[in-house]
Enzyme design. Structure first.
Site, PDB file in Angstrom:
ATOM      1  CE1 TYR A  55      11.893   5.791  -1.096  1.00 30.58           C
ATOM      2  CE2 TYR A  55      10.492   6.653  -2.820  1.00 30.58           C
ATOM      3  CZ  TYR A  55      11.488   5.804  -2.414  1.00 30.58           C
ATOM      4  OH  TYR A  55      12.067   4.979  -3.304  1.00 30.58           O
ATOM      5  CE1 TYR A  87      12.882   2.850  -9.054  1.00 35.25           C
ATOM      6  CE2 TYR A  87      13.874   3.497 -11.142  1.00 35.25           C
ATOM      7  CZ  TYR A  87      13.726   3.670  -9.777  1.00 35.25           C
ATOM      8  OH  TYR A  87      14.422   4.678  -9.148  1.00 35.25           O
ATOM      9  N   GLY A 102      22.135   6.622  -6.774  1.00 34.53           N
ATOM     10  CA  GLY A 102      23.172   6.717  -5.740  1.00 34.53           C
ATOM     11  C   GLY A 102      23.319   5.365  -5.048  1.00 34.53           C
ATOM     12  CG  ASP A 103      27.017   4.352  -3.039  1.00 33.78           C
ATOM     13  OD1 ASP A 103      26.482   5.332  -2.473  1.00 33.78           O
ATOM     14  OD2 ASP A 103      28.238   4.125  -2.975  1.00 33.78           O
ATOM     15  CB  THR A 134      27.230  13.766  -3.278  1.00 31.73           C
ATOM     16  OG1 THR A 134      27.107  13.257  -4.586  1.00 31.73           O
ATOM     17  CG2 THR A 134      28.250  14.870  -3.207  1.00 31.73           C
ATOM     18  CG  ASP A 216     -11.822  11.881  27.912  1.00 33.14           C
ATOM     19  OD1 ASP A 216     -11.572  13.086  27.711  1.00 33.14           O
ATOM     20  OD2 ASP A 216     -12.295  11.118  27.029  1.00 33.14           O
TER      21      ASP A 216
HETATM   22  C1  SPV Z   1     -10.729  10.487  22.299  1.00 29.86           C
HETATM   23  O1  SPV Z   1      -9.834   9.798  21.780  1.00 29.86           O
HETATM   24  O2  SPV Z   1     -10.555  11.179  23.298  1.00 29.86           O
HETATM   25  C2  SPV Z   1     -12.070  10.512  21.690  1.00 29.86           C
HETATM   26  C3  SPV Z   1     -12.519   9.358  20.931  1.00 29.86           C
HETATM   27  O3  SPV Z   1     -12.766  11.482  21.889  1.00 29.86           O
HETATM   28  S1  SPV Z   1     -13.424   8.355  21.999  1.00 29.86           S
HETATM   29  O4  SPV Z   1     -12.589   8.066  23.153  1.00 29.86           O
HETATM   30  O5  SPV Z   1     -13.786   7.165  21.273  1.00 29.86           O
HETATM   31  O6  SPV Z   1     -14.606   9.103  22.414  1.00 29.86           O
HETATM   32 MG    MG Z   2     -12.075  12.748  23.382  1.00 31.81          MG
END
Ligand code: SPV
Ligand code: MG
Length: 443
Positions: A55, A87, A102-103, A134, A216
């Protein structure tokens, strides 16, 4: 007629049932109970924690604590545990003459619950009593406080471990900004019997870097990565798993652990690579070097020694399958990392088929039933959550889908504006201004 009870004065009393999905009793709940008592014997169902979390009201108390809290209310005659949101079972068991609610049946999901109750009561003449919800500044204040409590570091940090106990697999989605955090926090899919939503968020190095237009390669520094976490935390309550890349130098990693813990991050995953880290999905083409077992174990041990809280997790990521070192290497590293103190193992692969990942999980589980296993099915994306559960996986991370969805959508609109020299043609691909304003709640 439903089951009946005889009061001390010999009067036959009808049964009225209500289900509570709350950690705290306020005036609104008391109003419902006082109204209920006018109809007969008051039975309160306490929704289990695993259902309550569906929820978006993650419980700050256990089911048992919530049962006790309701037992302490004089007006309540009996307390039971309701194990499903719908339920069917509870009405089948106790056949109440009335259900009171409650409504405030807001949204599609609540409407389904209402229909479910009415359809179950109708065949035997039971009735749904709806009392006006309420509204008061005090109730709004309490509701806000409960939500803010969920975002507090101590609570959020511990939540990943709790979710692992409550759900077969922790569904984790990548986030890289406040806005993607909101999507992770609020997206729900409703079907006839239940709701599904994400349990946790992944701060991916790939997506955090890409969103900043950077590769990266651990170029985006930790201070900037922490800033992303903070942005996400400002607007969410769900637990965070942080992609810590290689963890950097051991001397730096210990500081990272402390900072993440203090912020309320639940887990960091570090991968067993050294030198210039490149994204794993390049595989062996990128010329990446795996750390020796000894040096990586040393980093894990140092991280665990630095950790101050009980609940933070350091998860070791095994890159042997990515770097084509074979299954035996992957397994022996996983066991060594676990023995060095890792709280979980992430196993990664860039194969299209999930076979090698599932094989690893089966072999790991032959001798270790408990250490959490994490997988990231970016390449082997046909594997289902049920299959992963069957092979002993505890956490699944959808590691880059939100970012990959956003880029083509933005690019398409940018091209359309250039092509038509106006914005009108792009309109069908856009959220309305009203929707975007409504997305961000005012405090
Ligand atoms: C990331 O999301 O940066 C990861 C996962 O390290 S992967 O890109 O699959 O290596
Ligand atoms: Mg990564």
């Amino acid at each position: 007629m439903g089951s009946y009870f005889v009061s001390k004065r010999g009067r036959i009393m009808k049964t009225i049932y209500t289900c509570f999905c709350t950690d705290i009793i306020h005036e609104g709940h008391m109003n419902i109970l006082r109204e209920a008592a006018k109809y007969g014997r008051v039975v309160v169902g306490v929704l289990t924690s695993s259902q309550m979390m569906l929820y978006n009201r993650f419980p700050t108390k256990t089911t048992e604590e919530r049962v006790e809290m309701i037992c302490d209310i004089d007006i309540v005659d009996e307390v039971i545990v309701q194990k499903a949101i719908m339920y069917d079972d509870v009405i089948g068991e106790i056949h109440p003459d009335y259900v009171i609610h409650g409504d405030n049946w807001n949204g599609e999901w609540m409407q389904r619950i209402r229909r479910n109750i009415v359809s179950l009561l109708e065949p035997y003449g039971g009735k749904l009593i709806e009392v006006s919800f309420t509204k008061s500044p005090e109730i709004t204040r309490i509701d806000r406080l409960m939500e803010q409590k969920l975002a507090m570091p101590e609570f959020r940090r511990h939540r990943l471990r709790r979710v692992m106990e409550l759900t077969p697999i922790v569904k984790t989605i990548e986030v890289h900004s406040g806005l993607t955090g909101l999507i992770a926090e609020r997206t729900q899919v409703v079907d006839e019997k239940s709701i599904t939503q994400y349990d946790a968020m992944w701060i991916s190095s790939l997506c955090d870097s890409t969103a900043k237009g950077k590769p990266d390669i651990e170029l985006v520094d930790m201070t900037s990565r922490f800033h992303t976490i903070d942005e996400v935390m400002e607007v969410t309550t769900k637990p965070i798993i942080f992609d810590g890349d290689t963890g950097g130098l051991t001397e730096h990693f210990v500081y990272t652990v402390r900072t993440l813990e203090r912020m309320g991050v639940s887990a960091v995953i570090i991968e067993d690579k050294i030198g210039l880290k490149k994204n794993s999905l390049y595989g062996t083409e990128a010329g990446q070097t795996q750390a020796s077992i000894e040096e990586f174990c040393e980093k894990l041990r140092a991280g665990k020694n630095a950790q101050l809280s009980d609940d933070f997790m350091i998860i070791a990521r095994v890159e042997s399958l990515i770097l084509e070192q074979g299954m035996e290497d992957a397994l022996s590293r996983a066991f060594a990392y676990r023995d060095a103190g890792a709280d979980g193992i992430m196993i990664h692969s860039r194969q299209k088929s999930p076979d090698e990942i599932l094989k690893f999980c089966d072999k790991f589980r032959e001798s270790d039933k408990d250490t959490p296993l994490v997988v990231v099915p970016s390449s082997f994306n046909t594997v289902t959550e049920d299959e992963l559960v069957a092979h002993g996986v505890n956490i699944v991370i959808y590691a880059n889908q939100l970012l990959r969805a956003a880029f083509p959508a933005m690019q398409k609109v940018a091209k359309s504006i250039l092509k038509y020299h106006r914005g009108a043609e792009a309109d069908d691909d856009l959220m309305s201004i009203g929707e975007i304003l409504g997305l961000i709640e005012q405090l």
